[in-house]
Scaffold this active site. Structure first.
Site, PDB file in Angstrom:
ATOM      1  N   HIS A  37       0.842  -1.201   0.000  1.00  0.00           N
ATOM      2  CA  HIS A  37       0.000   0.000   0.000  1.00  0.00           C
ATOM      3  C   HIS A  37       0.880   1.256   0.000  1.00  0.00           C
ATOM      4  O   HIS A  37       0.629   2.220  -0.717  1.00  0.00           O
ATOM      5  CB  HIS A  37      -0.878   0.048   1.254  1.00  0.00           C
ATOM      6  N   SER A 187      -2.959  -7.876   2.851  1.00  0.00           N
ATOM      7  CA  SER A 187      -3.473  -7.698   4.210  1.00  0.00           C
ATOM      8  C   SER A 187      -3.819  -9.046   4.829  1.00  0.00           C
ATOM      9  O   SER A 187      -3.765  -9.219   6.040  1.00  0.00           O
ATOM     10  CB  SER A 187      -4.736  -6.837   4.184  1.00  0.00           C
ATOM     11  N   ARG A 188      -4.166 -10.007   3.983  1.00  0.00           N
ATOM     12  CA  ARG A 188      -4.572 -11.326   4.487  1.00  0.00           C
ATOM     13  C   ARG A 188      -3.383 -12.139   5.022  1.00  0.00           C
ATOM     14  O   ARG A 188      -3.588 -13.111   5.746  1.00  0.00           O
ATOM     15  CB  ARG A 188      -5.261 -12.120   3.380  1.00  0.00           C
TER      16      ARG A 188
HETATM   17  P1  AMP Z   1      -6.637  -3.581  -0.570  1.00  0.00           P
HETATM   18  O1  AMP Z   1      -6.468  -2.821   0.706  1.00  0.00           O
HETATM   19  O2  AMP Z   1      -6.176  -5.007  -0.494  1.00  0.00           O
HETATM   20  O3  AMP Z   1      -8.009  -3.413  -1.177  1.00  0.00           O
HETATM   21  O4  AMP Z   1      -5.632  -2.928  -1.603  1.00  0.00           O
HETATM   22  C1  AMP Z   1      -5.650  -1.539  -1.866  1.00  0.00           C
HETATM   23  C2  AMP Z   1      -4.781  -1.282  -3.069  1.00  0.00           C
HETATM   24  O5  AMP Z   1      -3.452  -1.731  -2.798  1.00  0.00           O
HETATM   25  C3  AMP Z   1      -5.243  -2.059  -4.314  1.00  0.00           C
HETATM   26  O6  AMP Z   1      -5.096  -1.238  -5.450  1.00  0.00           O
HETATM   27  C4  AMP Z   1      -4.300  -3.230  -4.343  1.00  0.00           C
HETATM   28  O7  AMP Z   1      -4.106  -3.761  -5.644  1.00  0.00           O
HETATM   29  C5  AMP Z   1      -3.031  -2.597  -3.814  1.00  0.00           C
HETATM   30  N1  AMP Z   1      -2.135  -3.630  -3.283  1.00  0.00           N
HETATM   31  C6  AMP Z   1      -2.428  -4.571  -2.369  1.00  0.00           C
HETATM   32  N2  AMP Z   1      -1.364  -5.372  -2.179  1.00  0.00           N
HETATM   33  C7  AMP Z   1      -0.390  -4.927  -3.010  1.00  0.00           C
HETATM   34  C8  AMP Z   1       0.953  -5.350  -3.294  1.00  0.00           C
HETATM   35  N3  AMP Z   1       1.484  -6.391  -2.693  1.00  0.00           N
HETATM   36  N4  AMP Z   1       1.654  -4.649  -4.204  1.00  0.00           N
HETATM   37  C9  AMP Z   1       1.104  -3.580  -4.839  1.00  0.00           C
HETATM   38  N5  AMP Z   1      -0.147  -3.133  -4.624  1.00  0.00           N
HETATM   39  C10 AMP Z   1      -0.877  -3.801  -3.719  1.00  0.00           C
END
Ligand code: AMP
Length: 283
Positions: A37, A187-188
């Site tokens: 993030h 996050s998981r």
């Molecule tokens: P989330 O909180 O999982 O909904 O993710 C929020 C944003 O962060 C989304 O655009 C995801 O694709 C991005 N994201 C989550 N994990 C990663 C990662 N490992 N590398 C790059 N972007 C990420």
């Protein structure tokens, strides 16, 4: 950092910023923040005057209630992380603030992108994603919004949403951020016990081997090789492994030299669902 929990004062604050001709970069998240993030936020900081991050665990994109309940929530730590990288604005609304009393999705047509991969296994997921992302775009009105290639299908769907609904912003896709052992940050991941955490880098290792095989073998051969690898794995259950056209996300049947392909995977480690993907080359 300014923190808003209501859209009205946030909109007022951001419209004053806009009237000063400052650019707004936006990074929507579901919290439980990690370095992946932060890499999106840093990319936004480089190109914009102000960066807004939202933290909202969107109920309408979860098809299973238990997944929503178990989704990690670490607000205080998230806020500290955002302060430590000098994020300008955090939007942290309640479910009621976003959905009032009607927690439901709108229906979207993403020209078929929504029926592939995640769309097959997570009922209604992309209607939920489309609903929340469009709502957040309407509140924040960013110049550029940043999304990770970790959720590559989501990234393509958001680009389609912007195009089809003539939304006035740019979408920037950012590279997948990984742990040292190759596991894509998610996050998981904090929910993985020690044994599953040790096993999980197998996913990216297998993707890299599949990428190598794809140079000389058919998609069908690579798919069955990956499926066999997971059949033999004692801890990880493969939900799907697909090689697809990057643009249409349709499953590859016969390679065409002018097309770009990517391999996509979803795996269960216990009850924790992990996804990843890798860009492929034909030679
Ligand atoms: P989330 O909180 O999982 O909904 O993710 C929020 C944003 O962060 C989304 O655009 C995801 O694709 C991005 N994201 C989550 N994990 C990663 C990662 N490992 N590398 C790059 N972007 C990420």
């Amino acid at each position: 950092m300014k923190v808003f929990t209501e859209k009205r004062p946030l909109k007022a604050y951001l419209s004053a910023i806009k009237s000063e001709k400052k650019s707004i970069g936006f990074v929507p998240t579901m919290g439980a923040l990690h370095a992946g993030h932060l890499s999106l936020i840093e990319a936004a900081q480089k190109k914009n005057d102000i960066v807004v991050v939202s933290i909202f665990v969107n109920p309408t994109q979860f098809d299973k209630e238990e997944d929503l309940v178990n989704y990690p929530k670490t607000y205080d730590k998230d806020k500290q992380m955002l302060e430590s990288i000098a994020c300008d604005v955090l939007f942290y609304p309640s479910v009621k603030e976003i959905y009032k009393d009607n927690i439901s999705s709108n229906h979207f047509d993403f020209d078929g992108l929504e029926h592939q991969m995640e769309g097959k296994f997570r009922d209604g997921h992309f209607n939920g994603v489309g609903t929340i992302v469009k709502t957040l775009f309407e509140i924040v009105k960013p110049n550029v919004a940043y999304f990770g290639q970790k959720d590559f299908q989501q990234l393509q769907i958001i680009k389609k949403l912007v195009k089809k609904h003539h939304l006035n912003l740019k979408i920037k896709g950012c590279p997948i951020y990984r742990e040292e052992d190759g596991l894509a940050m998610s996050s998981r991941n904090v929910r993985l016990n020690l044994e599953l955490r040790k096993a999980a880098p197998f996913i990216y290792k297998t993707l890299k081997k599949a990428r190598k095989k794809f140079k000389t073998k058919s998609a069908e051969k690579v798919v069955s090789w990956v499926e066999n690898k997971f059949k033999k794995h004692p801890l990880l259950d493969l939900e799907y492994f697909t090689i697809a056209d990057e643009k249409t996300l349709e499953t590859l049947i016969h390679k065409e030299s002018d097309k770009k392909y990517r391999a996509f995977i979803a795996v269960f480690a216990g009850d924790i669902r992990l996804i990843d993907n890798i860009k492929l080359k034909q030679s």
